[in-house]
Design a protein around this motif. Sequence first.
Motif, PDB file in Angstrom:
ATOM      1  N   TYR A 197       2.986 -18.086  10.385  1.00 26.22           N
ATOM      2  CA  TYR A 197       2.213 -18.744   9.315  1.00 26.22           C
ATOM      3  C   TYR A 197       3.090 -19.287   8.517  1.00 26.22           C
ATOM      4  N   PRO A 198       3.273 -20.393   7.963  1.00 24.48           N
ATOM      5  CA  PRO A 198       4.230 -20.731   6.942  1.00 24.48           C
ATOM      6  C   PRO A 198       3.874 -20.762   5.659  1.00 24.48           C
ATOM      7  N   VAL A 199       4.706 -19.705   5.148  1.00 25.88           N
ATOM      8  CA  VAL A 199       4.737 -19.255   3.785  1.00 25.88           C
ATOM      9  C   VAL A 199       6.014 -19.074   2.867  1.00 25.88           C
ATOM     10  N   ASP A 200       5.725 -19.686   1.718  1.00 27.34           N
ATOM     11  CA  ASP A 200       7.065 -19.571   0.941  1.00 27.34           C
ATOM     12  C   ASP A 200       7.579 -18.148   0.845  1.00 27.34           C
ATOM     13  N   GLU A 201       8.861 -17.917   0.895  1.00 25.54           N
ATOM     14  CA  GLU A 201       9.470 -16.697   0.904  1.00 25.54           C
ATOM     15  C   GLU A 201       9.181 -16.032  -0.475  1.00 25.54           C
ATOM     16  N   GLU A 202       9.068 -16.725  -1.498  1.00 23.55           N
ATOM     17  CA  GLU A 202       8.981 -15.953  -2.811  1.00 23.55           C
ATOM     18  C   GLU A 202       7.558 -15.152  -2.713  1.00 23.55           C
ATOM     19  N   LEU A 203       6.502 -16.018  -1.978  1.00 26.51           N
ATOM     20  CA  LEU A 203       5.147 -15.436  -1.805  1.00 26.51           C
ATOM     21  C   LEU A 203       5.232 -13.867  -0.934  1.00 26.51           C
ATOM     22  N   LEU A 204       6.228 -13.682  -0.415  1.00 29.60           N
ATOM     23  CA  LEU A 204       6.103 -12.589   0.336  1.00 29.60           C
ATOM     24  C   LEU A 204       7.181 -11.383  -0.075  1.00 29.60           C
ATOM     25  N   ALA A 205       8.222 -12.067  -1.138  1.00 26.40           N
ATOM     26  CA  ALA A 205       9.092 -11.266  -1.396  1.00 26.40           C
ATOM     27  C   ALA A 205       8.688  -9.805  -1.944  1.00 26.40           C
ATOM     28  N   HIS A 206       7.873  -9.672  -2.795  1.00 26.51           N
ATOM     29  CA  HIS A 206       7.387  -8.507  -3.297  1.00 26.51           C
ATOM     30  C   HIS A 206       6.674  -7.529  -2.296  1.00 26.51           C
ATOM     31  N   LEU A 207       6.576  -8.076  -1.021  1.00 27.12           N
ATOM     32  CA  LEU A 207       5.563  -7.295  -0.072  1.00 27.12           C
ATOM     33  C   LEU A 207       6.442  -6.951   1.377  1.00 27.12           C
ATOM     34  N   ARG A 208       7.790  -6.997   1.117  1.00 31.38           N
ATOM     35  CA  ARG A 208       8.683  -6.807   2.323  1.00 31.38           C
ATOM     36  C   ARG A 208       8.979  -5.586   2.711  1.00 31.38           C
ATOM     37  N   GLY A 209       8.368  -4.460   1.963  1.00 35.14           N
ATOM     38  CA  GLY A 209       8.955  -3.048   1.985  1.00 35.14           C
ATOM     39  C   GLY A 209       8.408  -2.493   3.652  1.00 35.14           C
ATOM     40  N   SER A 234       0.642  -1.100  -0.005  1.00 35.98           N
ATOM     41  CA  SER A 234       0.087  -0.022  -0.012  1.00 35.98           C
ATOM     42  C   SER A 234       0.791   1.191   0.009  1.00 35.98           C
ATOM     43  N   HIS A 235       2.149   0.964   0.233  1.00 34.49           N
ATOM     44  CA  HIS A 235       3.168   2.283   0.117  1.00 34.49           C
ATOM     45  C   HIS A 235       4.285   1.952  -0.795  1.00 34.49           C
ATOM     46  N   TYR A 236       4.780   3.065  -1.436  1.00 35.41           N
ATOM     47  CA  TYR A 236       5.835   2.967  -2.286  1.00 35.41           C
ATOM     48  C   TYR A 236       7.192   2.625  -1.696  1.00 35.41           C
ATOM     49  N   VAL A 237       8.066   1.571  -2.334  1.00 38.34           N
ATOM     50  CA  VAL A 237       9.370   1.382  -1.612  1.00 38.34           C
ATOM     51  C   VAL A 237      10.369   1.201  -2.700  1.00 38.34           C
ATOM     52  N   PRO A 238      11.145   2.211  -2.904  1.00 38.69           N
ATOM     53  CA  PRO A 238      12.091   2.267  -3.920  1.00 38.69           C
ATOM     54  C   PRO A 238      12.849   1.101  -4.335  1.00 38.69           C
ATOM     55  N   GLU A 239      13.233   0.180  -3.310  1.00 35.00           N
ATOM     56  CA  GLU A 239      13.754  -1.174  -3.443  1.00 35.00           C
ATOM     57  C   GLU A 239      13.000  -2.216  -4.289  1.00 35.00           C
ATOM     58  N   LEU A 240      11.960  -1.965  -4.168  1.00 36.27           N
ATOM     59  CA  LEU A 240      10.933  -2.926  -4.540  1.00 36.27           C
ATOM     60  C   LEU A 240      10.147  -2.628  -5.964  1.00 36.27           C
ATOM     61  N   HIS A 241      10.025  -1.278  -6.102  1.00 41.52           N
ATOM     62  CA  HIS A 241       9.278  -0.766  -7.349  1.00 41.52           C
ATOM     63  C   HIS A 241      10.154   0.024  -8.393  1.00 41.52           C
ATOM     64  N   PRO A 242      10.034   0.013  -9.519  1.00 45.56           N
ATOM     65  CA  PRO A 242      11.080   0.551 -10.589  1.00 45.56           C
ATOM     66  C   PRO A 242      10.977   2.054 -10.106  1.00 45.56           C
ATOM     67  N   ASP A 243       9.740   2.711 -10.101  1.00 44.90           N
ATOM     68  CA  ASP A 243       9.531   4.097  -9.509  1.00 44.90           C
ATOM     69  C   ASP A 243       8.206   4.347  -9.150  1.00 44.90           C
ATOM     70  N   ARG A 244       7.650   5.502  -8.743  1.00 47.97           N
ATOM     71  CA  ARG A 244       6.636   5.657  -8.121  1.00 47.97           C
ATOM     72  C   ARG A 244       5.334   5.488  -9.061  1.00 47.97           C
ATOM     73  N   ALA A 245       5.586   5.972 -10.471  1.00 49.19           N
ATOM     74  CA  ALA A 245       4.424   5.610 -11.408  1.00 49.19           C
ATOM     75  C   ALA A 245       4.310   4.226 -11.464  1.00 49.19           C
ATOM     76  N   ALA A 246       5.352   3.503 -11.511  1.00 49.90           N
ATOM     77  CA  ALA A 246       5.098   1.819 -11.755  1.00 49.90           C
ATOM     78  C   ALA A 246       4.109   1.240 -10.510  1.00 49.90           C
ATOM     79  N   TRP A 247       4.636   1.672  -9.314  1.00 50.47           N
ATOM     80  CA  TRP A 247       4.001   1.186  -8.185  1.00 50.47           C
ATOM     81  C   TRP A 247       2.503   1.727  -8.097  1.00 50.47           C
TER      82      TRP A 247
END
Length: 197
Positions: A185-197, A91-104
């Motif tokens: 909760y047991p969840v694969d790391e790949e499932l959360l990788a894009h949500l770690r900001g 729900s918020h922009y994270v520079p390390e995860l998103h190419p730029d603010r517009a892409a997010w």
Amino acid sequence: MNEPQRAIRAAYADSTITVYQAYSPEIGVPAARDGRFPAVWKRDRMTWVKPSFLWMMYRCGWGTKAAQETVLAVEISRDGFEWALRHACLSHYVPELHPDRAAWQRQLKQAPTRVQWDPERNLRLQPLPYRSLQLGLSGEAARRYADEWTVSIRDVTPLAHEIHALVRAGDLDSAARLLPEERPYPVDEELLAHLRG
């Protein structure tokens, strides 16, 4: 014990996970009675679910805030929950995860689910130094939540009031014993990788 900075802590079974919501009695009472959300529940609006019982208590004031007097424990399928995580955007922009603010912003607009990491709470509802998941469901995700993923709905308002009374009386040990058992909760790391900001 060191808690990870961001983790999903929840009550869960082999095929289900429990999330919490609070509603007015107009929605909450029939939902708990019938085990499904009533027609008045809007499938076209974003709805937020919380696996953390105490975060829900913080949000609804132990079931005392207006239009949040009925606290529901909604048991949903783990498959549905993990679909929601897979299709979520932060729900918020994270520079390390998103190419730029517009892409997010484009991703946020298209994603049927959103993730926020909010400070977990203790029994006095004070913030803890680690965060728990909040999941916002809209569009397809909200419809799937209501019509496909929901396994059962329980009214846990009496439990909320009982725990709150013990906290007010200063009996934190007894209050803690009544809390739902939440585990990582047991969840694969790949499932959360894009949500770690």
